[in-house]
Design a protein around this motif. Structure first.
Motif, PDB file in Angstrom:
ATOM      1  N   ALA A 230       0.770  -0.889  -0.441  1.00 51.98           N
ATOM      2  CA  ALA A 230       0.156  -0.098   0.228  1.00 51.98           C
ATOM      3  C   ALA A 230       1.213   1.302  -0.037  1.00 51.98           C
ATOM      4  O   ALA A 230       1.856   1.167   1.067  1.00 51.98           O
ATOM      5  CB  ALA A 230      -0.789   0.624   1.050  1.00 51.98           C
ATOM      6  N   GLY A 231       0.731   1.914  -1.002  1.00 51.00           N
ATOM      7  CA  GLY A 231       1.610   3.250  -1.185  1.00 51.00           C
ATOM      8  C   GLY A 231       0.882   4.341  -0.058  1.00 51.00           C
ATOM      9  O   GLY A 231       0.683   5.526   0.653  1.00 51.00           O
ATOM     10  N   PHE A 232      -0.559   4.384   0.525  1.00 51.06           N
ATOM     11  CA  PHE A 232      -1.464   4.946   1.321  1.00 51.06           C
ATOM     12  C   PHE A 232      -3.270   4.510   1.762  1.00 51.06           C
ATOM     13  O   PHE A 232      -3.682   3.713   0.703  1.00 51.06           O
ATOM     14  CB  PHE A 232      -2.070   6.316   0.240  1.00 51.06           C
ATOM     15  CG  PHE A 232      -2.861   6.971   1.966  1.00 51.06           C
ATOM     16  CD1 PHE A 232      -2.332   7.879   3.190  1.00 51.06           C
ATOM     17  CD2 PHE A 232      -4.495   7.272   1.066  1.00 51.06           C
ATOM     18  CE1 PHE A 232      -2.490   8.669   3.381  1.00 51.06           C
ATOM     19  CE2 PHE A 232      -5.006   8.494   1.953  1.00 51.06           C
ATOM     20  CZ  PHE A 232      -4.187   8.772   2.936  1.00 51.06           C
ATOM     21  N   LYS A 233      -2.918   3.131   2.999  1.00 52.35           N
ATOM     22  CA  LYS A 233      -3.499   2.837   3.246  1.00 52.35           C
ATOM     23  C   LYS A 233      -5.385   2.901   3.005  1.00 52.35           C
ATOM     24  O   LYS A 233      -5.294   4.347   3.878  1.00 52.35           O
ATOM     25  CB  LYS A 233      -3.819   2.264   4.615  1.00 52.35           C
ATOM     26  CG  LYS A 233      -1.816   1.433   4.844  1.00 52.35           C
ATOM     27  CD  LYS A 233      -2.297   0.903   5.838  1.00 52.35           C
ATOM     28  CE  LYS A 233      -1.073   0.372   6.456  1.00 52.35           C
ATOM     29  NZ  LYS A 233      -0.539  -0.284   7.891  1.00 52.35           N
ATOM     30  N   LEU A 234      -6.119   2.307   2.819  1.00 52.38           N
ATOM     31  CA  LEU A 234      -7.456   2.130   2.998  1.00 52.38           C
ATOM     32  C   LEU A 234      -8.125   3.392   3.732  1.00 52.38           C
ATOM     33  O   LEU A 234      -9.203   3.691   3.940  1.00 52.38           O
ATOM     34  CB  LEU A 234      -8.364   1.076   2.406  1.00 52.38           C
ATOM     35  CG  LEU A 234     -10.160   1.131   1.966  1.00 52.38           C
ATOM     36  CD1 LEU A 234      -9.951   0.342   0.357  1.00 52.38           C
ATOM     37  CD2 LEU A 234     -10.531   1.089   3.528  1.00 52.38           C
ATOM     38  N   SER A 235      -7.663   2.761   4.762  1.00 50.14           N
ATOM     39  CA  SER A 235      -8.161   3.278   6.514  1.00 50.14           C
ATOM     40  C   SER A 235      -7.096   4.296   6.667  1.00 50.14           C
ATOM     41  O   SER A 235      -7.810   4.915   6.687  1.00 50.14           O
ATOM     42  CB  SER A 235      -7.262   2.258   7.667  1.00 50.14           C
ATOM     43  OG  SER A 235      -5.708   1.780   7.389  1.00 50.14           O
ATOM     44  N   LEU A 236      -6.516   4.582   6.040  1.00 49.60           N
ATOM     45  CA  LEU A 236      -6.136   6.041   6.274  1.00 49.60           C
ATOM     46  C   LEU A 236      -6.900   7.081   5.112  1.00 49.60           C
ATOM     47  O   LEU A 236      -6.784   7.757   5.267  1.00 49.60           O
ATOM     48  CB  LEU A 236      -4.994   6.037   5.855  1.00 49.60           C
ATOM     49  CG  LEU A 236      -3.792   5.365   6.680  1.00 49.60           C
ATOM     50  CD1 LEU A 236      -2.335   6.098   6.303  1.00 49.60           C
ATOM     51  CD2 LEU A 236      -3.741   6.546   7.687  1.00 49.60           C
ATOM     52  N   GLY A 274      -8.589  -3.102   5.223  1.00 50.32           N
ATOM     53  CA  GLY A 274      -8.089  -1.313   5.508  1.00 50.32           C
ATOM     54  C   GLY A 274      -6.069  -1.308   5.166  1.00 50.32           C
ATOM     55  O   GLY A 274      -6.374  -0.473   5.519  1.00 50.32           O
ATOM     56  N   ASP A 275      -5.794  -2.545   5.051  1.00 52.08           N
ATOM     57  CA  ASP A 275      -4.207  -2.401   4.767  1.00 52.08           C
ATOM     58  C   ASP A 275      -4.058  -1.956   4.076  1.00 52.08           C
ATOM     59  O   ASP A 275      -2.679  -2.310   3.240  1.00 52.08           O
ATOM     60  CB  ASP A 275      -4.209  -3.372   5.979  1.00 52.08           C
ATOM     61  CG  ASP A 275      -3.811  -3.423   7.632  1.00 52.08           C
ATOM     62  OD1 ASP A 275      -4.166  -1.923   7.469  1.00 52.08           O
ATOM     63  OD2 ASP A 275      -3.509  -3.916   8.290  1.00 52.08           O
ATOM     64  N   LEU A 276      -5.102  -2.562   2.779  1.00 49.93           N
ATOM     65  CA  LEU A 276      -4.569  -2.300   0.622  1.00 49.93           C
ATOM     66  C   LEU A 276      -4.417  -0.321   0.663  1.00 49.93           C
ATOM     67  O   LEU A 276      -4.887   0.024   2.030  1.00 49.93           O
ATOM     68  CB  LEU A 276      -5.896  -3.539   0.469  1.00 49.93           C
ATOM     69  CG  LEU A 276      -6.085  -4.847   0.171  1.00 49.93           C
ATOM     70  CD1 LEU A 276      -7.267  -5.453  -0.541  1.00 49.93           C
ATOM     71  CD2 LEU A 276      -4.974  -5.224   0.311  1.00 49.93           C
ATOM     72  N   ASP A 277      -3.765  -1.272  -0.500  1.00 51.05           N
ATOM     73  CA  ASP A 277      -4.080   0.221  -0.646  1.00 51.05           C
ATOM     74  C   ASP A 277      -5.310   1.246  -1.044  1.00 51.05           C
ATOM     75  O   ASP A 277      -5.981   0.609  -1.385  1.00 51.05           O
ATOM     76  CB  ASP A 277      -3.030   0.195  -2.367  1.00 51.05           C
ATOM     77  CG  ASP A 277      -2.999   1.659  -2.763  1.00 51.05           C
ATOM     78  OD1 ASP A 277      -1.431   2.179  -3.049  1.00 51.05           O
ATOM     79  OD2 ASP A 277      -3.740   2.541  -3.459  1.00 51.05           O
ATOM     80  N   TRP A 278      -5.518   2.506  -0.758  1.00 56.84           N
ATOM     81  CA  TRP A 278      -6.621   2.865  -1.056  1.00 56.84           C
ATOM     82  C   TRP A 278      -7.811   2.467  -2.179  1.00 56.84           C
ATOM     83  O   TRP A 278      -8.636   3.047  -2.676  1.00 56.84           O
ATOM     84  CB  TRP A 278      -7.444   4.139  -0.310  1.00 56.84           C
ATOM     85  CG  TRP A 278      -6.426   5.401  -1.480  1.00 56.84           C
ATOM     86  CD1 TRP A 278      -5.077   6.112  -1.736  1.00 56.84           C
ATOM     87  CD2 TRP A 278      -6.747   7.116  -0.952  1.00 56.84           C
ATOM     88  NE1 TRP A 278      -5.480   6.668  -2.637  1.00 56.84           N
ATOM     89  CE2 TRP A 278      -6.346   7.317  -1.881  1.00 56.84           C
ATOM     90  CE3 TRP A 278      -7.974   7.612   0.061  1.00 56.84           C
ATOM     91  CZ2 TRP A 278      -6.223   8.439  -1.758  1.00 56.84           C
ATOM     92  CZ3 TRP A 278      -8.261   8.299  -0.137  1.00 56.84           C
ATOM     93  CH2 TRP A 278      -7.312   9.393  -1.118  1.00 56.84           C
ATOM     94  N   ALA A 279      -6.761   2.172  -3.466  1.00 53.44           N
ATOM     95  CA  ALA A 279      -6.996   2.444  -4.865  1.00 53.44           C
ATOM     96  C   ALA A 279      -8.238   0.880  -4.433  1.00 53.44           C
ATOM     97  O   ALA A 279      -9.092   0.651  -5.433  1.00 53.44           O
ATOM     98  CB  ALA A 279      -6.125   1.758  -6.062  1.00 53.44           C
ATOM     99  N   ALA A 280      -8.220  -0.122  -3.595  1.00 55.19           N
ATOM    100  CA  ALA A 280      -9.282  -1.524  -2.856  1.00 55.19           C
ATOM    101  C   ALA A 280     -10.209  -0.885  -3.236  1.00 55.19           C
ATOM    102  O   ALA A 280     -10.553  -1.607  -2.970  1.00 55.19           O
ATOM    103  CB  ALA A 280      -8.446  -2.175  -2.316  1.00 55.19           C
ATOM    104  N   LEU A 281     -10.404   0.807  -3.093  1.00 56.17           N
ATOM    105  CA  LEU A 281     -11.942   1.024  -2.793  1.00 56.17           C
ATOM    106  C   LEU A 281     -12.947   0.760  -3.834  1.00 56.17           C
ATOM    107  O   LEU A 281     -13.714   0.173  -3.874  1.00 56.17           O
ATOM    108  CB  LEU A 281     -11.789   2.972  -2.752  1.00 56.17           C
ATOM    109  CG  LEU A 281     -13.281   3.818  -3.326  1.00 56.17           C
ATOM    110  CD1 LEU A 281     -14.196   3.412  -1.749  1.00 56.17           C
ATOM    111  CD2 LEU A 281     -12.902   4.993  -2.474  1.00 56.17           C
ATOM    112  N   ALA A 282     -12.593   0.292  -5.178  1.00 53.49           N
ATOM    113  CA  ALA A 282     -12.351   0.044  -6.526  1.00 53.49           C
ATOM    114  C   ALA A 282     -13.342  -1.564  -5.840  1.00 53.49           C
ATOM    115  O   ALA A 282     -14.045  -1.922  -7.195  1.00 53.49           O
ATOM    116  CB  ALA A 282     -11.822   0.272  -7.920  1.00 53.49           C
TER     117      ALA A 282
END
Length: 292
Positions: A230-236, A274-282
């Protein structure tokens, strides 16, 4: 100039490393010792505590995870009190607007100048010293920090005399990034619902009408399903959208789509992402469409 740097996480470590490599007299602290030890190899001096790092520093830079971590280190950890009157505190973390204003007040009571300077860019951008730095605070205070900003970033954008104005700008940008990820996820699911490859759709869209770095970078991650590391976590991302909504309420500014994004990010966290990159929002859009 003696500089202290607190917080050597994913972003803080390369930022501090660039300062050390540029010959800045640098004292560093991190909650875990490993990153500080690695910085010692390029000339930084590890400190045993936040207060020890801050003692005698002309400039203290903080790059911590959130409001709670920033409060724990700068206030509860004694770093702010350890600064001499006339020193400069630069908080480069993404924090709440209200907390940023409170921190500015506390710095003023200590006789310390304060600049908020959150950044735009992922870890590879930080490593290259190409961050965009969003600065808020008195012009003379930003001027003092500018030589350091020039090492860490490609451009400093100034957004007013009140430090918390820069915090509002950073939250607004992160809201836009989350919106881009959400719309790409939904659009790709729409294409896939009609038998079109989502990867092919995103390759076209991000090469034509949405040929911009944010769309191209996150679009490629969505297309390939690459959400780690993750470059930026989904939780962040969830944290920042919540802070944007909080700031919007304080300014009596409706942000209807931000509320939708918050709930979709909660969906991702609830599904263990939550610990995945926030691109996982997709993945939220794909899951609702029955394609996961």
């Amino acid at each position: 100039m003696q500089v202290a740097f607190l917080g050597l996480g994913t972003m803080g470590a390369p930022m501090a490393a660039n300062l050390a490599k540029a010959g800045v007299a640098l004292r560093v602290w991190n909650r875990s010792e490993g990153p500080a030890a690695r910085l010692a190899e390029v000339g930084a001096e590890p400190a045993a505590s936040p207060a020890e790092a801050a003692h005698g520093a002309d400039v203290l830079i903080a790059m911590l995870a959130d409001d709670a971590a920033t409060k724990a280190v700068l206030l509860d950890g004694g770093a702010l009190e350890a600064l001499a009157p006339g020193a400069l505190l630069v908080n480069m973390a993404t924090v709440a607007v209200a907390f940023g204003a409170s921190l500015a007040d506390q710095a003023e009571r200590c006789g310390v100048a304060y600049v908020a300077a959150p950044v735009l860019g992922r870890v590879n951008v930080a490593e290259a010293g190409e961050l965009n730095i969003l600065a808020g605070g008195r012009a003379d205070a930003i001027d003092r920090a500018q030589p350091l900003f020039d090492v860490m970033g490609r451009k400093t954008w100034r957004f007013g005399e009140r430090p918390e104005q820069a915090n509002a700008v950073k939250l607004a940008v992160n809201f836009m990034l989350a919106s881009a990820i959400e719309t790409m996820g939904e659009a790709a699911s729409l294409a896939e619902g009609h038998g079109v490859s989502g990867a092919d759709f995103l390759a076209m869209a991000t090469s034509t009408v949405f040929a911009a770095p944010a769309y191209q970078g996150y679009g490629a991650a969505i297309a390939s399903g690459t959400f780690e590391p993750a470059g930026f976590k989904l939780s962040l991302g969830l944290k920042d959208v919540r802070l944007a909504l909080e700031a919007a309420e304080a300014a009596r500014t409706p942000m209807l789509f931000a509320a939708v994004l918050r709930d979709n990010l909660i969906d991702g966290v609830a599904h263990g992402e939550g610990d995945l990159d926030w691109a996982a929002l997709a993945k939220v859009a794909a899951r609702r469409a029955g394609r996961l």
